[in-house]
Scaffold this motif. Sequence first.
Motif, PDB file in Angstrom:
ATOM      1  N   THR A  73      47.670  60.123  50.176  1.00 10.00           N
ATOM      2  CA  THR A  73      47.196  58.975  50.937  1.00 10.00           C
ATOM      3  C   THR A  73      46.386  59.446  52.130  1.00 10.00           C
ATOM      4  N   ILE A  74      45.156  58.970  52.214  1.00 12.34           N
ATOM      5  CA  ILE A  74      44.310  59.295  53.360  1.00 12.34           C
ATOM      6  C   ILE A  74      44.386  58.153  54.364  1.00 12.34           C
ATOM      7  N   SER A  75      44.363  58.499  55.635  1.00 10.97           N
ATOM      8  CA  SER A  75      44.388  57.492  56.690  1.00 10.97           C
ATOM      9  C   SER A  75      43.675  58.055  57.907  1.00 10.97           C
ATOM     10  N   ARG A  76      43.495  57.213  58.909  1.00  7.24           N
ATOM     11  CA  ARG A  76      42.840  57.666  60.129  1.00  7.24           C
ATOM     12  C   ARG A  76      43.334  56.835  61.305  1.00  7.24           C
ATOM     13  N   ASP A  77      43.251  57.444  62.480  1.00  6.29           N
ATOM     14  CA  ASP A  77      43.568  56.763  63.728  1.00  6.29           C
ATOM     15  C   ASP A  77      42.368  56.977  64.649  1.00  6.29           C
ATOM     16  N   ASN A  78      41.517  55.985  64.749  1.00  3.24           N
ATOM     17  CA  ASN A  78      40.288  56.154  65.523  1.00  3.24           C
ATOM     18  C   ASN A  78      40.578  56.309  67.017  1.00  3.24           C
ATOM     19  N   ALA A  79      41.685  55.775  67.469  1.00  9.24           N
ATOM     20  CA  ALA A  79      42.045  55.934  68.884  1.00  9.24           C
ATOM     21  C   ALA A  79      42.412  57.378  69.203  1.00  9.24           C
TER      22      ALA A  79
ATOM     23  N   ARG B  25      32.507  56.294  63.955  1.00  6.76           N
ATOM     24  CA  ARG B  25      31.238  56.033  63.263  1.00  6.76           C
ATOM     25  C   ARG B  25      31.048  56.901  62.028  1.00  6.76           C
ATOM     26  N   TYR B  26      32.034  57.722  61.702  1.00  6.74           N
ATOM     27  CA  TYR B  26      31.913  58.646  60.575  1.00  6.74           C
ATOM     28  C   TYR B  26      32.946  58.358  59.496  1.00  6.74           C
ATOM     29  N   VAL B  27      32.480  58.452  58.268  1.00  5.64           N
ATOM     30  CA  VAL B  27      33.389  58.543  57.136  1.00  5.64           C
ATOM     31  C   VAL B  27      34.053  59.917  57.188  1.00  5.64           C
ATOM     32  N   MET B  28      35.337  59.960  56.904  1.00  9.34           N
ATOM     33  CA  MET B  28      36.059  61.231  56.874  1.00  9.34           C
ATOM     34  C   MET B  28      36.528  61.513  55.453  1.00  9.34           C
ATOM     35  N   GLY B  29      36.392  62.768  55.076  1.00  7.74           N
ATOM     36  CA  GLY B  29      36.809  63.161  53.737  1.00  7.74           C
ATOM     37  C   GLY B  29      37.684  64.397  53.762  1.00  7.74           C
ATOM     38  N   TRP B  30      38.460  64.565  52.713  1.00  6.35           N
ATOM     39  CA  TRP B  30      39.248  65.774  52.487  1.00  6.35           C
ATOM     40  C   TRP B  30      38.773  66.403  51.175  1.00  6.35           C
ATOM     41  N   PHE B  31      38.600  67.702  51.233  1.00  3.99           N
ATOM     42  CA  PHE B  31      38.227  68.486  50.070  1.00  3.99           C
ATOM     43  C   PHE B  31      39.184  69.661  49.971  1.00  3.99           C
ATOM     44  N   ARG B  32      39.184  70.328  48.829  1.00  2.82           N
ATOM     45  CA  ARG B  32      40.024  71.512  48.672  1.00  2.82           C
ATOM     46  C   ARG B  32      39.317  72.533  47.806  1.00  2.82           C
TER      47      ARG B  32
ATOM     48  N   VAL C  61      38.789  65.416  47.330  1.00  4.20           N
ATOM     49  CA  VAL C  61      40.177  64.959  47.251  1.00  4.20           C
ATOM     50  C   VAL C  61      40.278  63.479  47.606  1.00  4.20           C
ATOM     51  N   ALA C  62      39.778  63.119  48.798  1.00  7.36           N
ATOM     52  CA  ALA C  62      39.908  61.731  49.252  1.00  7.36           C
ATOM     53  C   ALA C  62      38.906  61.474  50.365  1.00  7.36           C
ATOM     54  N   THR C  63      38.569  60.197  50.544  1.00  7.40           N
ATOM     55  CA  THR C  63      37.672  59.829  51.629  1.00  7.40           C
ATOM     56  C   THR C  63      38.050  58.452  52.157  1.00  7.40           C
ATOM     57  N   ILE C  64      37.703  58.202  53.417  1.00  8.63           N
ATOM     58  CA  ILE C  64      38.062  56.944  54.060  1.00  8.63           C
ATOM     59  C   ILE C  64      36.907  56.443  54.915  1.00  8.63           C
ATOM     60  N   HIS C  65      36.680  55.141  54.845  1.00 12.75           N
ATOM     61  CA  HIS C  65      35.610  54.496  55.589  1.00 12.75           C
ATOM     62  C   HIS C  65      35.890  54.511  57.088  1.00 12.75           C
ATOM     63  N   TYR C  66      34.878  54.184  57.881  1.00  9.48           N
ATOM     64  CA  TYR C  66      34.983  54.218  59.347  1.00  9.48           C
ATOM     65  C   TYR C  66      36.220  53.470  59.858  1.00  9.48           C
ATOM     66  N   SER C  67      36.377  52.254  59.326  1.00  8.34           N
ATOM     67  CA  SER C  67      37.451  51.387  59.821  1.00  8.34           C
ATOM     68  C   SER C  67      38.785  51.657  59.152  1.00  8.34           C
ATOM     69  N   GLY C  68      38.753  52.448  58.088  1.00  6.85           N
ATOM     70  CA  GLY C  68      39.969  52.694  57.328  1.00  6.85           C
ATOM     71  C   GLY C  68      40.214  51.675  56.236  1.00  6.85           C
ATOM     72  N   GLY C  69      39.314  50.701  56.109  1.00  5.92           N
ATOM     73  CA  GLY C  69      39.522  49.633  55.145  1.00  5.92           C
ATOM     74  C   GLY C  69      39.196  49.986  53.716  1.00  5.92           C
ATOM     75  N   ARG C  70      38.452  51.055  53.510  1.00  5.84           N
ATOM     76  CA  ARG C  70      38.109  51.474  52.149  1.00  5.84           C
ATOM     77  C   ARG C  70      38.442  52.942  51.980  1.00  5.84           C
ATOM     78  N   THR C  71      39.020  53.268  50.834  1.00  8.82           N
ATOM     79  CA  THR C  71      39.346  54.651  50.520  1.00  8.82           C
ATOM     80  C   THR C  71      38.967  54.951  49.079  1.00  8.82           C
ATOM     81  N   SER C  72      38.868  56.239  48.780  1.00 11.64           N
ATOM     82  CA  SER C  72      38.601  56.669  47.420  1.00 11.64           C
ATOM     83  C   SER C  72      39.322  57.988  47.204  1.00 11.64           C
TER      84      SER C  72
END
Length: 122
Positions: free
Chosen positions: A69-75, A31-38, A48-59
């Motif tokens: 490349t940012i990614s996530r594994d919700n499982a 349920r959370y957007v995840m981001g990376w900062f430095r 640095v980068a951010t990714i939507h809940y589902s992983g379908g949108r990044t910036s």
Amino acid sequence: QVQLVESGGGLVQAGGSLRLSCAASGLTFSRYVMGWFRQAPGREREFVATIHYSGGRTSYADSVKGRFTISRDNAKNTAYLEMDSLNPDDTAIYYCAAAWLLRVTVSDYFYWGQGTQVTVSS
């Protein structure tokens, strides 16, 4: 209690790669957007980068676009940052963070990890 724990930092030569991980607990990760900062010494923390809940949108920040490349594994309640073609300007402490919305500013994120050091030698 929410915890975000980064890992995977280290020392790498210019042109090399690293993969950072951010393991989350105490929250409904999907349920959370995840981001990376430095944050480099003497400088402000930067997006640095951010990714939507589902992983379908990044910036991405322009400085890392095409290299990171940012990614996530919700499982697995884990977010990742794959960093390629590293250069000395990428040297910093890297932090993961959680937010409600896909944003690029530090103040929009309210859960933070302790950070992991990335050092790129020339």
